[in-house]
Structure formats: structure tokens, C-alpha cells
Design a protein around this motif. Structure first.
Motif, PDB file in Angstrom:
ATOM      1  N   TYR A 144      41.677  22.537  57.766  1.00  0.00           N
ATOM      2  CA  TYR A 144      40.585  22.564  56.789  1.00  0.00           C
ATOM      3  C   TYR A 144      39.488  23.527  57.250  1.00  0.00           C
ATOM      4  CZ  TYR A 144      36.598  21.085  53.985  1.00  0.00           C
ATOM      5  OH  TYR A 144      35.496  21.073  53.153  1.00  0.00           O
ATOM      6  N   ARG A 145      39.152  23.477  58.502  1.00  0.00           N
ATOM      7  CA  ARG A 145      38.141  24.405  59.036  1.00  0.00           C
ATOM      8  C   ARG A 145      38.594  25.852  58.903  1.00  0.00           C
ATOM      9  NH1 ARG A 145      36.930  20.727  64.283  1.00  0.00           N
ATOM     10  NH2 ARG A 145      35.330  19.413  63.337  1.00  0.00           N
ATOM     11  N   ARG A 146      39.855  26.115  59.192  1.00  0.00           N
ATOM     12  CA  ARG A 146      40.395  27.476  59.046  1.00  0.00           C
ATOM     13  C   ARG A 146      40.359  27.908  57.575  1.00  0.00           C
ATOM     14  NH1 ARG A 146      46.073  27.880  60.871  1.00  0.00           N
ATOM     15  NH2 ARG A 146      45.772  29.749  59.683  1.00  0.00           N
ATOM     16  N   ALA A 147      40.720  27.003  56.684  1.00  0.00           N
ATOM     17  CA  ALA A 147      40.713  27.317  55.252  1.00  0.00           C
ATOM     18  C   ALA A 147      39.291  27.587  54.770  1.00  0.00           C
ATOM     19  CB  ALA A 147      41.338  26.172  54.456  1.00  0.00           C
ATOM     20  N   GLU A 182      46.473  23.780  49.976  1.00  0.00           N
ATOM     21  CA  GLU A 182      47.459  23.048  49.181  1.00  0.00           C
ATOM     22  C   GLU A 182      48.177  21.960  49.982  1.00  0.00           C
ATOM     23  OE1 GLU A 182      49.563  26.409  47.648  1.00  0.00           O
ATOM     24  OE2 GLU A 182      48.227  26.579  45.903  1.00  0.00           O
ATOM     25  N   PRO A 183      48.695  22.265  51.185  1.00  0.00           N
ATOM     26  CA  PRO A 183      49.364  21.190  51.938  1.00  0.00           C
ATOM     27  C   PRO A 183      48.393  20.117  52.444  1.00  0.00           C
ATOM     28  CG  PRO A 183      49.456  23.266  53.171  1.00  0.00           C
ATOM     29  CD  PRO A 183      48.870  23.565  51.824  1.00  0.00           C
ATOM     30  N   ILE A 184      47.137  20.476  52.633  1.00  0.00           N
ATOM     31  CA  ILE A 184      46.154  19.484  53.076  1.00  0.00           C
ATOM     32  C   ILE A 184      45.871  18.505  51.940  1.00  0.00           C
ATOM     33  CG2 ILE A 184      43.846  19.105  54.000  1.00  0.00           C
ATOM     34  CD1 ILE A 184      43.965  21.976  55.132  1.00  0.00           C
ATOM     35  N   VAL A 185      45.717  19.009  50.720  1.00  0.00           N
ATOM     36  CA  VAL A 185      45.504  18.132  49.570  1.00  0.00           C
ATOM     37  C   VAL A 185      46.725  17.240  49.371  1.00  0.00           C
ATOM     38  CG1 VAL A 185      45.280  18.079  47.038  1.00  0.00           C
ATOM     39  CG2 VAL A 185      43.802  19.558  48.396  1.00  0.00           C
ATOM     40  N   VAL A 206      38.208  18.369  50.341  1.00  0.00           N
ATOM     41  CA  VAL A 206      39.329  19.315  50.401  1.00  0.00           C
ATOM     42  C   VAL A 206      39.726  19.736  48.994  1.00  0.00           C
ATOM     43  CG1 VAL A 206      41.718  19.651  51.137  1.00  0.00           C
ATOM     44  CG2 VAL A 206      40.144  18.375  52.599  1.00  0.00           C
ATOM     45  N   ARG A 207      39.799  18.769  48.088  1.00  0.00           N
ATOM     46  CA  ARG A 207      40.188  19.071  46.701  1.00  0.00           C
ATOM     47  C   ARG A 207      39.151  19.986  46.041  1.00  0.00           C
ATOM     48  NH1 ARG A 207      44.084  16.911  43.634  1.00  0.00           N
ATOM     49  NH2 ARG A 207      44.423  15.186  45.078  1.00  0.00           N
TER      50      ARG A 207
END
Length: 129
Positions: A7-10, A27-30, A39-40
Motif C-alpha cells: 500500500y505504501r509503495r502504491a 487491485e490485489p490489495i483490495v 485502499v479502495r
């Protein structure tokens, strides 16, 4: 996968001007954390900024379904629908956001869409042309 680190990288990728890259990372985190609103929301913004309007709309509608008082989600959904030329669908969300929170961006977007509708004889989308 360390979801927090991803998430931090995104977030860094998004803030660095690569919303498409950020969306791919988010997308894979959501998928792994479907109830994580932060995140969403970032995924919705990444989709919006990379002109993936259907993806943005889907994420924003999910956020609003889970929290109808999310003024920011209403605003961004309104902006997404505006950008897609779906003014009649954008207006209620922009009005709600502006009513829930006083913010210049919210009021500007609402005025812009109301003006567009007024100048076009009540037509509320490009499809009506």
C-alpha cells in the motif's frame, strides 16, 4: 505479501504521477482487504486519474454503499460521472457532497454541472445530444 508495504509503495507510485501503475498495485490489495476503505479510495482515485472511469465508478459505489455519509466518495463519483458525460447521474452525488461538507472543489464541481445542464436546455448527458 506485506499488504502495508505494498500500500505504501502504491501510494508513492500514485503520488509520483503513475496512477496506472498504482492501480495495478492496489487491485490485489483490495482483493485481499475488501473492507479497507482507504485502499479502495486510493484505487478509485488511481482509476479516475488514469481515465478508467468504469473502475472508478465501481469502487466509489462500493464505498458509498458501505458508508453513505462519505462526502468525498460522493464528490469523486460525481466527478467521475461528469467526466463520462453522465450529468444527470452526477448531480445528486455532487449535491450531496456539497451539502455534507463545505469545500470549494465540491461547490465548483456542482456549479459546473448545474451550469452545463442549464445551458443545454435541461439535457443532462452527452447521450441526449
Amino acid at each position: 505479501m506485506d499488504l502495508l508495504e505494498e500500500y505504501r509503495r502504491a501510494t508513492f507510485t500514485f503520488e509520483s504521477g503513475d496512477p496506472l501503475g498504482a492501480a495495478r498495485m492496489l487491485e490485489p490489495i483490495v482483493e485481499a482487504e475488501p473492507h479497507n476503505a482507504a485502499v479502495r479510495q486510493l484505487l478509485a482515485r488511481a482509476y479516475f486519474n488514469s481515465a478508467q472511469l468504469a473502475g472508478a465508478e465501481k469502487q466509489l459505489r462500493t464505498l458509498i454503499e458501505r458508508d453513505p455519509s462519505d462526502h468525498y466518495a460522493h464528490h469523486v463519483l460525481g466527478r467521475t460521472l461528469e467526466r463520462a458525460g453522465r450529468f444527470s447521474e452526477a448531480l445528486p452525488h455532487l449535491r450531496l457532497a456539497a451539502a455534507m461538507k463545505r469545500h470549494d472543489d465540491y461547490e465548483d464541481a456542482l456549479r459546473r454541472v448545474e451550469t452545463w445542464v442549464g445551458k443545454n436546455g435541461g439535457r443532462t448527458s452527452y447521450a441526449a445530444e
